[in-house]
Design an enzyme around this catalytic site. Structure first.
Site, PDB file in Angstrom:
ATOM      1  CD  GLU A 233      -3.457   1.313   1.974  1.00 53.88           C
ATOM      2  OE1 GLU A 233      -4.354   2.217   1.849  1.00 53.88           O
ATOM      3  OE2 GLU A 233      -2.502   0.393   3.432  1.00 53.88           O
ATOM      4  CB  ALA A 370       0.067  -2.393  11.878  1.00 53.87           C
ATOM      5  CD  GLU A 406      -3.647  -1.739  10.587  1.00 58.25           C
ATOM      6  OE1 GLU A 406      -3.627  -1.720   9.671  1.00 58.25           O
ATOM      7  OE2 GLU A 406      -2.661  -0.316  11.127  1.00 58.25           O
ATOM      8  CG  HIS A 409      -7.508  -0.976   8.049  1.00 56.31           C
ATOM      9  ND1 HIS A 409      -8.688  -0.545   7.280  1.00 56.31           N
ATOM     10  CD2 HIS A 409      -6.833  -0.918   8.491  1.00 56.31           C
ATOM     11  CE1 HIS A 409      -7.776   1.060   7.646  1.00 56.31           C
ATOM     12  NE2 HIS A 409      -6.657   0.606   8.154  1.00 56.31           N
TER      13      HIS A 409
HETATM   14  N1  BES Z   1      -2.992   1.322   6.142  1.00 57.50           N
HETATM   15  C1  BES Z   1      -2.189   1.705   7.501  1.00 57.50           C
HETATM   16  C2  BES Z   1      -0.455   1.860   6.719  1.00 57.50           C
HETATM   17  C3  BES Z   1      -0.138   2.713   6.017  1.00 57.50           C
HETATM   18  C4  BES Z   1       0.210   3.983   6.286  1.00 57.50           C
HETATM   19  C5  BES Z   1       0.286   2.566   4.845  1.00 57.50           C
HETATM   20  C6  BES Z   1       0.735   4.968   5.127  1.00 57.50           C
HETATM   21  C7  BES Z   1       0.498   3.040   3.525  1.00 57.50           C
HETATM   22  C8  BES Z   1       0.804   4.649   4.069  1.00 57.50           C
HETATM   23  C9  BES Z   1      -2.499   0.998   8.240  1.00 57.50           C
HETATM   24  O1  BES Z   1      -4.333   0.221   9.015  1.00 57.50           O
HETATM   25  C10 BES Z   1      -2.157   2.034   9.273  1.00 57.50           C
HETATM   26  O2  BES Z   1      -3.068   3.120   9.313  1.00 57.50           O
HETATM   27  N2  BES Z   1      -1.689   2.906  10.232  1.00 57.50           N
HETATM   28  C11 BES Z   1      -1.474   3.032  10.934  1.00 57.50           C
HETATM   29  C12 BES Z   1      -1.227   2.014  12.307  1.00 57.50           C
HETATM   30  C13 BES Z   1      -2.725   2.969  13.376  1.00 57.50           C
HETATM   31  C14 BES Z   1      -3.198   2.433  14.356  1.00 57.50           C
HETATM   32  C15 BES Z   1      -2.573   4.651  13.242  1.00 57.50           C
HETATM   33  C16 BES Z   1       0.367   3.584  11.501  1.00 57.50           C
HETATM   34  O3  BES Z   1       0.718   2.824  10.573  1.00 57.50           O
HETATM   35  O4  BES Z   1       0.870   4.656  11.568  1.00 57.50           O
HETATM   36 ZN    ZN Z   2      -4.632   1.429   8.882  1.00 56.00          ZN
END
Ligand code: BES
Ligand code: ZN
Length: 971
Positions: A233, A370, A406, A409
């Site tokens: 992603e 994550a 996660e 999602h």
């Molecule tokens: N889908 C995101 C990860 C992501 C972030 C992929 C930016 C590509 C670019 C994941 O679900 C996410 O939101 N992760 C957060 C943690 C969350 C608990 C806020 C993160 O990585 O900060």
């Molecule tokens: Zn997310």
């Protein structure tokens, strides 16, 4: 007349009399208009404005690459003349030809993949991989070419065959590197039907934390090794295998990995077979089960050495947490959360988790926190592993949140996916809301909803009050534009408006609507409107009309309130709305929202006595059963995404309710939050805010203190640029002192979760305010810790490390580096690394910056270390200069990664002068930093706001703080 267009990503382009203005050319005369602008077929309307005084910042060269033509249609005038009068003048069309380069286009829908059969054979020593795939295609309309995504892959042996095996000749292969696509031109037309695209490919396993990348670890026998991990992603699946890499192009996947027999190989689905690999007895062929129909960005595989713990959830899903070898116990907490959460979501969403297994893997090198790959969620070690002795309470809570996020999602994002990145918030905003539902369910003692306001709503309101904010639904074209919208708007504003809606329609209807939405669209893709439609149906409320203003327009309103009492039990309120802008100016577009409003009175402060939707600019509201000395408060629980501005007398009444603690905690917090925002905008004075802060000395709630402390640190950042900094610190010490001493350093048995958080928060802040008692105790504890006599509990370590460095010498710094090197837990390394910037010695700070970029710090963590240096006035200057001097290095290492976005923000946004604003703006004009354009504009705007704030209030603050300090001394 000249017009400044704000294109997506904060790029501005100036046009005058049908030509592009030269760089730096100053506009002599201008008028304010509202425009509808079409850029390459994309309508960018509401964000557009004409900017009066700017020497223009734009990048014609860059734009030329992107857009072949810019056309602006004048459709309305917002200022001097009424719209109708203007419209009579007819439409004026601007046309500006640019270099004839193809604009960004999505993949054609004429050929779509139905199924991928992919085999990948990584070499984790040479860090390369090879693979082959057979993609089952559906040709929808006759075509003579096939276009798909592929990036940095060498393609070979490409063939296209129909069902009978009959091949079609490929006459030409065209690589379009800029757009990350490849086109296979065919000798003859393909008629609609089913075909197979077969090809082989080769690529490098890169160290850039995206695509198929390598992550370094040290094996049990001390050897440095690599695992292979994927992060696709938003758009990096195309780096691992050629594919239709758009979220709406879903297909099923059969994946096979050819890997060493002694490595763990994981994929979205469980293993179906493991067979010998003929050509090499050390390898075997691991084939995974077929996935459901899904988007490419959710495909994942991991090859490495891991241990695991496992549990079967009550609804039959096999859940495993994979940890580094020898650390499986650290996976227990994450496992507990995951195994509990799956059945909870199944029940809440009314839809089953469709896969037979759920793996959570801790990865040593990881850019984000994550990633929700279906059935194979990858995590930074610090977001999954919990070590009983060494993990802080705050971290443990964060792990629960990340796991909850996660796993949400898996439904919201994976089962039902946004149609395009413009609707990214459907994934992220929604998961951010749901993570709190889940954590509240599993850990009610965290009182997570009380933390939601400080952690989620406030950051969103802050960012969204900038003119360089963006609407939740933002036009997105080229992949470079996507990383930047993983921001506080998509996540936090998204979550906050869902919470507002949840409250407005109620939990029952909300759940029903969710079920409807997920069932109706499962395995499909959606637009924001689809969510509104389902929630509308479930609640019979006009969800779409209320919500679209919040997602399509940037910003939010401030509601101004005046009131008069009538008789003994009636109060008449006058409300009005207007967009809230951080610089205190009036919104030229006169944007309006439909605002769900709730009002409570001191007779029942937590149950609103009035709920309605404010539709126009103003409204009159009558409160019954309210005595003259009762007060009322807007937005109880801070559920509405707006700010409130009370007339002075009303505010006074509420402040006395803080003193007496009759106002519920979130509303005490809300009052402070709103007042600080109004101060920043120049509608109120800082002295007034400081007076309000003093009312919090007896506060006992963590979340309120959290807001008090962040207000103090904002002031501390600003006042560091004046001579009043020391006065503010002593003000802070007096305010926090009582509660800090009351809590002390020893936690009591069975103490509440939030008390633990509060103690760490206050001790940490007091250390930053140079409190001699806290620093002395920290030094005492640090000595024992270093000598190995008594470990500092995990909750205090951050405070202790920072405190000893504040007054610290090189020897303390060396001690910390030593324990950094010895630490095996990432959390501990991060904690130390983020404390290093606290030292006040310029020479050592420079060393810290070099250390941040050395191979002792993983790239993923560099940003924390540099941000910690940039958190003081001295360090900020050093860090910014270091960044500029080493620009090439930074650009090389982080280009196109969202870590760069975060770095740019934390380096720049706390400066506080016009000169710095210009310097930052100019630097990034000369050093184009892909994907950070909007962030740079936001920072420049913040720096100007800071400067204006100081200009307005610094002197009065100095006088106030001096008088307070004198009064305290003479007591
Ligand atoms: N889908 C995101 C990860 C992501 C972030 C992929 C930016 C590509 C670019 C994941 O679900 C996410 O939101 N992760 C957060 C943690 C969350 C608990 C806020 C993160 O990585 O900060
Ligand atoms: Zn997310």
């Amino acid at each position: 007349m000249a017009i400044l267009f704000y294109l997506s990503r904060g790029i501005r382009l100036a046009l005058a009399q049908n030509r592009i203005l030269a760089s730096g050319e100053l506009l002599q005369s201008f008028k304010l208009y509202r425009y509808r602008v079409v850029v390459s077929g994309l309508v960018l309307s509401n964000q557009l404005a004409v900017c009066p005084f700017t020497t223009l910042a734009y990048r014609p060269v860059y734009l030329c690459q992107r857009f072949s033509q810019i056309r602006g249609f004048v459709t309305g005038r917002s200022e001097t003349k009424a719209r109708s009068e203007f419209e009579q003048q007819g439409k004026e069309e601007l046309n500006c030809k640019m270099l004839p380069v193809k604009p960004f286009e999505r993949l054609p829908k004429t050929v779509v993949p139905v199924h991928y059969d992919i085999t990948i054979k990584p070499d984790l020593v040479k860090l390369v991989f090879e693979g082959h795939e057979s993609v089952t295609l559906k040709v929808v309309e006759p075509v003579d070419q096939i276009i798909l995504n592929s990036l940095e892959l060498e393609l070979e042996n490409i063939r296209i065959a129909d069902e009978s095996g009959q091949e079609t000749n490929i006459s030409n292969i065209v690589l379009d590197v800029e757009n990350e696509k490849v086109t296979f031109k065919l000798d003859s037309m393909l008629q609609p039907g089913q075909y197979y695209l077969k090809l082989a490919f080769k690529g490098a396993i890169i160290d850039k934390l995206k695509g198929f990348y390598c992550s370094k670890y040290v094996s049990a026998d001390g050897e440095e090794r690599y695992s292979g991990v994927t992060q696709f992603e938003p758009t990096d699946a195309r780096r691992a295998f050629p594919c239709w890499d758009e979220p709406a192009v879903k297909a099923t996947f059969d994946i096979t990995l050819v890997v060493p027999k002694d490595r763990v190989a994981l994929c979205n689905m469980p293993v179906v077979s493991e067979l010998p690999y003929e050509a090499d007895p050390n390898l075997h062929v691991v084939k995974f089960d077929r996935t459901p129909i899904m988007s490419t960005y959710l495909v994942a595989f991991v090859v490495g050495e891991f241990d695991y713990v496992e549990e079967r959830s009550t609804d039959g899903v096999l859940v495993r947490v994979y940890t580094p070898v020898g650390k499986k116990e650290q996976g227990r907490f994450g496992l507990y959360v995951a195994a509990k959460v799956l059945p909870y979501y199944k029940e809440y969403f009314g839809v089953e988790y469709p896969l037979p297994k759920m793996d959570l893997v801790a990865v040593a090198d990881f850019a984000a926190g994550a990633m929700e790959n279906w059935g194979l969620v990858t995590y930074r070690e610090t977001c999954l592993l919990v070590d009983d002795q060494n993990t802080s309470t705050q971290r443990r809570q964060w792990v629960a949140i990340v796991v909850g996020h996660e796993l949400a999602h898996q439904w919201f994002g994976n089962l039902v996916t946004m149609e395009w990145w413009t609707h990214l918030w459907l994934n992220e905003g929604y998961a951010t809301f749901v993570e709190s539902l889940c954590v509240d369910h599993l850990f009610p003692e965290f009182k997570i909803w009380t933390q939601f306001v400080t952690d989620t709503s406030t950051p969103a309101l802050d960012l969204d009050s900038l003119k360089n904010s963006h609407p939740i639904e933002v036009p997105i074209g080229h992949p470079d534009e996507i990383d930047e919208i993983f921001d506080d708007i998509s996540y936090h504003k998204g979550a906050a408006i869902i919470r507002m809606l949840h409250n407005y329609i109620g939990d029952d209807d909300f759940r029903r609507g969710m079920k409807l939405y997920l069932t109706r669209h499962k395995y499909g893709n959606t637009f924001t409107e689809d969510l509104w439609a389902a929630l509308s149906e479930a609640s019979s409320k006009p969800v779409g009309s209320i919500m679209s203003g919040w997602t399509k327009q940037m910003g939010f309103p401030v509601i101004r309130v005046t009131a008069r009492q009538e008789g003994d039990d009636k109060r008449i309120l006058q409300l009005s709305q207007q967009r809230f802008l951080a610089d205190g100016t009036k919104d030229e577009n006169n944007t309006m929202w439909m605002v769900p409003i709730e009002i409570a009175t001191s007779r029942s402060p937590t149950t609103p006595s009035k709920s309605f939707v404010l539709e126009g600019e103003t409204a009159e509201v009558v409160l019954d059963d309210i005595r003259p000395d009762d007060c009322f408060q807007m937005n109880p629980g801070q559920v509405g995404f707006y700010r409130t501005c009370y007339e002075p007398d009303l505010l006074k009444q509420l402040v006395s309710a803080i003193d007496h603690q009759t106002l519920p905690p979130l509303d005490r917090l809300g009052l402070l939050d709103d007042l600080f925002a109004l101060v920043q905008a120049g509608h109120s004075s800082t002295v007034e805010a400081l007076t309000l802060l003093e009312a919090f000395a007896n506060e006992d709630q963590y979340t309120v203190w959290n807001r008090v402390c962040s207000a103090l640190s904002k002031l501390s950042h600003l006042l560091a640029y004046t001579e009043h900094h020391e006065l503010l610190k002593s003000f802070g010490r007096r305010l926090l002192g009582g509660m800090t001493r009351k809590l002390g350093w020893e936690s009591k048995p069975d103490e509440e979760h939030l008390t633990k958080l509060l103690r760490s928060l206050l001790l940490g802040r007091m250390a930053m305010f140079d409190d001699p008692e806290v620093i002395a105790e920290a030094e005492r504890r640090f000595d024992l810790h270093i000598k190995g006599q008594e470990q500092v509990p995990a909750d205090f370590r951050s405070t202790v490390y920072k405190a000893v460095l504040r007054t610290g010498s090189r020897s303390k710094y060396d001690d910390l580096l030593r324990i950094y090197r010895e630490a095996t837990l990432h959390e501990e390394k991060d904690r130390i690394a983020s404390a290093l910037g606290t030292i006040k010695n310029e020479e050592i700070l420079k060393e810290v910056l070099a250390f941040a970029m050395s191979n002792e710090v993983r790239s993923q963590d560099t940003v924390f270390v540099i941000s910690s240096v940039a958190s003081s006035k001295l360090g900020r200057e050093l860090a910014w200069n270091y960044f500029k001097d080493n620009w090439d290095l930074f650009n090389e290492r982080f280009k196109g990664a969202f870590l760069l976005v975060r770095l740019v923000k934390s380096l720049t946004e706390n400066f506080a002068s016009e000169e710095k604003a210009i310097e930052i703006d100019n630097f990034f004009k000369e050093h184009h930093c892909v994907g950070t354009e909007r962030t740079v504009q936001q920072s420049v705007e913040s720096v100007r706001l800071n400067a204006a704030w100081l200009g307005r209030d610094a002197e009065a603050v100095g006088i106030y703080l001096t008088s307070k300090t004198n009064a305290a001394v003479s007591q």
